[in-house]
Write a protein that holds these residues in place. Structure first.
Motif, mmCIF file in Angstrom:
data_model
loop_
_atom_site.group_PDB
_atom_site.id
_atom_site.type_symbol
_atom_site.label_atom_id
_atom_site.label_comp_id
_atom_site.label_asym_id
_atom_site.label_seq_id
_atom_site.Cartn_x
_atom_site.Cartn_y
_atom_site.Cartn_z
ATOM 1 N N THR A 124 0.841 -1.197 0.000
ATOM 2 C CA THR A 124 0.000 0.000 0.000
ATOM 3 C C THR A 124 0.878 1.249 0.000
ATOM 4 N N ASP A 125 0.453 2.249 -0.748
ATOM 5 C CA ASP A 125 1.166 3.523 -0.809
ATOM 6 C C ASP A 125 0.857 4.323 0.458
ATOM 7 N N ILE A 126 1.776 4.317 1.410
ATOM 8 C CA ILE A 126 1.552 4.964 2.707
ATOM 9 C C ILE A 126 1.362 6.470 2.549
ATOM 10 N N LYS A 127 2.154 7.087 1.688
ATOM 11 C CA LYS A 127 2.039 8.538 1.499
ATOM 12 C C LYS A 127 0.642 8.936 1.028
ATOM 13 N N ALA A 183 -8.596 11.170 10.319
ATOM 14 C CA ALA A 183 -8.504 9.808 10.845
ATOM 15 C C ALA A 183 -7.039 9.462 11.097
ATOM 16 N N LEU A 184 -6.779 8.663 12.107
ATOM 17 C CA LEU A 184 -5.424 8.220 12.394
ATOM 18 C C LEU A 184 -4.988 7.192 11.359
ATOM 19 N N LEU A 185 -3.736 7.246 10.966
ATOM 20 C CA LEU A 185 -3.166 6.223 10.096
ATOM 21 C C LEU A 185 -2.225 5.363 10.931
ATOM 22 N N ILE A 186 -2.574 4.076 11.025
ATOM 23 C CA ILE A 186 -1.808 3.110 11.808
ATOM 24 C C ILE A 186 -1.158 2.128 10.839
ATOM 25 N N VAL A 187 0.153 1.933 10.968
ATOM 26 C CA VAL A 187 0.871 1.048 10.049
ATOM 27 C C VAL A 187 1.638 -0.014 10.836
ATOM 28 N N ASP A 188 1.378 -1.274 10.499
ATOM 29 C CA ASP A 188 2.159 -2.379 11.053
ATOM 30 C C ASP A 188 3.424 -2.509 10.202
ATOM 31 N N ASN A 189 4.563 -2.241 10.806
ATOM 32 C CA ASN A 189 5.841 -2.214 10.083
ATOM 33 C C ASN A 189 6.718 -3.418 10.407
ATOM 34 N N THR A 190 6.085 -4.494 10.897
ATOM 35 C CA THR A 190 6.835 -5.665 11.351
ATOM 36 C C THR A 190 7.700 -6.260 10.250
ATOM 37 N N MET A 202 8.942 -4.973 7.446
ATOM 38 C CA MET A 202 9.994 -4.147 6.860
ATOM 39 C C MET A 202 11.005 -3.641 7.888
ATOM 40 N N THR A 203 10.558 -3.417 9.100
ATOM 41 C CA THR A 203 11.365 -2.847 10.180
ATOM 42 C C THR A 203 11.780 -1.415 9.848
ATOM 43 N N PRO A 204 12.200 -0.647 10.848
ATOM 44 C CA PRO A 204 12.632 0.734 10.560
ATOM 45 C C PRO A 204 13.906 0.809 9.728
ATOM 46 N N TYR A 205 14.602 -0.300 9.583
ATOM 47 C CA TYR A 205 15.801 -0.288 8.743
ATOM 48 C C TYR A 205 15.444 -0.064 7.274
ATOM 49 N N TYR A 206 14.349 -0.668 6.824
ATOM 50 C CA TYR A 206 13.943 -0.540 5.427
ATOM 51 C C TYR A 206 12.820 0.468 5.199
ATOM 52 N N GLN A 207 11.970 0.688 6.192
ATOM 53 C CA GLN A 207 10.801 1.546 5.975
ATOM 54 C C GLN A 207 10.466 2.316 7.246
ATOM 55 N N LYS A 208 10.187 3.610 7.102
ATOM 56 C CA LYS A 208 9.843 4.444 8.251
ATOM 57 C C LYS A 208 8.480 5.093 8.004
ATOM 58 N N PRO A 209 7.411 4.458 8.413
ATOM 59 C CA PRO A 209 6.062 4.968 8.140
ATOM 60 C C PRO A 209 5.778 6.351 8.703
ATOM 61 N N LEU A 210 6.373 6.705 9.844
ATOM 62 C CA LEU A 210 6.134 8.046 10.397
ATOM 63 C C LEU A 210 6.652 9.112 9.435
ATOM 64 N N LEU A 264 6.591 8.870 6.342
ATOM 65 C CA LEU A 264 5.706 8.832 5.174
ATOM 66 C C LEU A 264 4.316 9.366 5.486
ATOM 67 N N GLY A 265 4.077 9.750 6.744
ATOM 68 C CA GLY A 265 2.801 10.350 7.100
ATOM 69 C C GLY A 265 1.944 9.556 8.056
ATOM 70 N N ALA A 266 2.423 8.399 8.508
ATOM 71 C CA ALA A 266 1.662 7.616 9.482
ATOM 72 C C ALA A 266 1.645 8.317 10.837
ATOM 73 N N ASP A 267 0.592 8.047 11.615
ATOM 74 C CA ASP A 267 0.488 8.602 12.974
ATOM 75 C C ASP A 267 0.998 7.633 14.023
ATOM 76 N N ILE A 268 0.795 6.347 13.784
ATOM 77 C CA ILE A 268 1.186 5.312 14.737
ATOM 78 C C ILE A 268 1.833 4.164 13.973
ATOM 79 N N VAL A 269 2.930 3.646 14.507
ATOM 80 C CA VAL A 269 3.596 2.482 13.924
ATOM 81 C C VAL A 269 3.593 1.355 14.952
ATOM 82 N N ILE A 270 3.301 0.152 14.466
ATOM 83 C CA ILE A 270 3.268 -1.033 15.322
ATOM 84 C C ILE A 270 4.357 -2.005 14.879
#
Length: 385
Positions: free
Chosen positions: A157-160, A171-178, A180-188, A190-196
């Motif tokens: 999914t295109d997070i941006k 609305a809050l944008l919640i992204v499960d980043n399990t 990819m991990t923060p090493y490969y992807q940083k949802p915050l 890209l506009g996410a509000d919460i990362v799990i």
């Protein structure tokens, strides 16, 4: 204890927030295996009173994970599902959440079997198409919940773009980043509000601890979640906090090796007669390849693939020797899972079939072993001549 200055991910991962404990010089951050802490006098505190509320080892892992995700705050939970549950407690009866239709079975279960009983309304849709999300938005929509890549179909999914939509509708944008991990992807970023994260997986990396993390930037929301977490008590224990800190030190090295292996294995699987389709975002023909290439710095170590029959599934699961037939993912050992009866068993069969989680689908978490050994193992298991 003191904070150290470092800007690159690898350095942050190795040293953590503090780098060492200043009082003793301990390089391995200490395990404060204590449930309670001494007060020097009335209304005098070291900042630690009771480990359910705060513990130095847990503080260190929380600050480290927050730094890696470029977040301002992080809460560490006793498991990934405890982290998801903690987030869902901020919603009230009558609230509506839009969720990726392909997602981990345990996440589906907690939405359907637990929080629907409290009046939370959930709509599942293919979030890879932004218009699908937009048409499901209602006046009571409070959040959009994404897995990207999804588990187990590896949909992107295109997070941006979803972030723009979520902000438009408050609305809050919640992204499960399990995955990819923060090493490969940083949802915050890209506009996410919460990362799990299920920290049990890649952050730990050794299949020896359960953990969950919630990372965010909003101060008021952080305070609310901390109050809920302290009240309910689903906190990460000191020893498990230390295990995650230890695992994070090698996160980037492990992921680079896992991705390197995954690309080789995906290319191998594509050429096998009994393999019908390979789902790996690192393949150029993958539908979400370009999106992930634009929003992430890597493609990860997770592969799903369809085979020609249930009999082939059974043979593979019985014959693998180096690759281990087990649930979970993200560890140094390669694990193969059968979503149909394991991770996604709680999802109704008609939904599984519609999504493509069939009895011919296998999910492979690629480890750090030698790639040729893994390929030989798969060759033997698949029955390639």
């Amino acid at each position: 204890m003191e904070d150290i200055e470092c800007t690159k991910f690898e350095t942050k991962a190795v040293h953590g927030r503090s780098g060492f404990e200043i009082r003793t010089g301990s390089i391995s951050y200490p395990i404060y295996q204590s449930s309670t802490f001494r007060h020097e006098g009335l209304n005098k505190s070291t900042g630690y009173d009771y480990s359910r509320t705060a513990n130095p080892t847990r503080d260190e892992v929380e600050k480290t994970v927050a730094d890696l995700e470029n977040g301002k705050a992080c809460l560490a939970y006793s498991s990934g599902m405890a982290a998801i549950s903690g987030i869902l407690t901020i919603f009230a009866s009558g609230d509506h959440i839009i969720v990726s239709d392909d997602l981990y079975g345990g996440t589906y279960r907690i939405f359907e079997e637990i929080y629907k009983n409290y009046g939370i309304e959930v709509t599942y849709t293919d979030t890879t198409n932004i218009s699908n999300i937009e048409k499901e938005i209602k006046n009571n929509t409070k959040a959009i919940y994404l897995e990207t890549p999804t588990n187990p179909l590896m949909k992107i999914t295109d997070i941006k773009e979803v972030s723009k939509l979520s902000k438009k509708h408050n609305a809050l944008l919640i992204v499960d980043n399990t995955f990819m991990t923060p090493y490969y992807q940083k949802p915050l970023n890209l506009g996410a509000d919460i990362v799990i994260h299920s920290g049990t997986k890649y952050l730990c990396g050794h299949n020896d601890a359960l953990a969950g993390f919630v990372i965010l930037n909003d101060e008021k929301l952080t305070e609310k979640l901390r109050f809920i977490q302290n009240s309910i008590g689903a906190v990460l224990a000191p020893f498990d906090s230390w295990l995650i800190l230890r695992g994070i030190k090698t996160l980037h090295i492990r992921l680079d090796r896992q991705q390197e292996n995954a690309i080789k294995i995906a290319d191998f699987l594509k050429k096998q007669e009994k393999v019908i389709k390979v789902l790996y975002p690192g393949l150029e023909e993958h539908e979400g390849h370009d999106i992930l290439k634009n929003e992430a710095s890597g493609f990860g170590g997770m592969i799903s693939f369809y085979v020609d029959s249930k009999e082939t599934v059974e043979k593979i699961l019985e014959r693998v020797k180096v690759i281990i037939f087990a649930e979970s993912l993200g560890g140094v050992e390669s694990l193969i899972t059968y979503p149909y009866t394991q991770t996604h068993a709680d999802i109704p069969d008609n939904i599984r079939q519609r999504l493509g989680v069939t009895d011919k689908l296998l999910r492979l978490s690629v480890g750090i072993e030698n790639a040729q050994d893994l390929i030989k193992d798969l060759k033997r298991a698949i029955g390639t001549k």
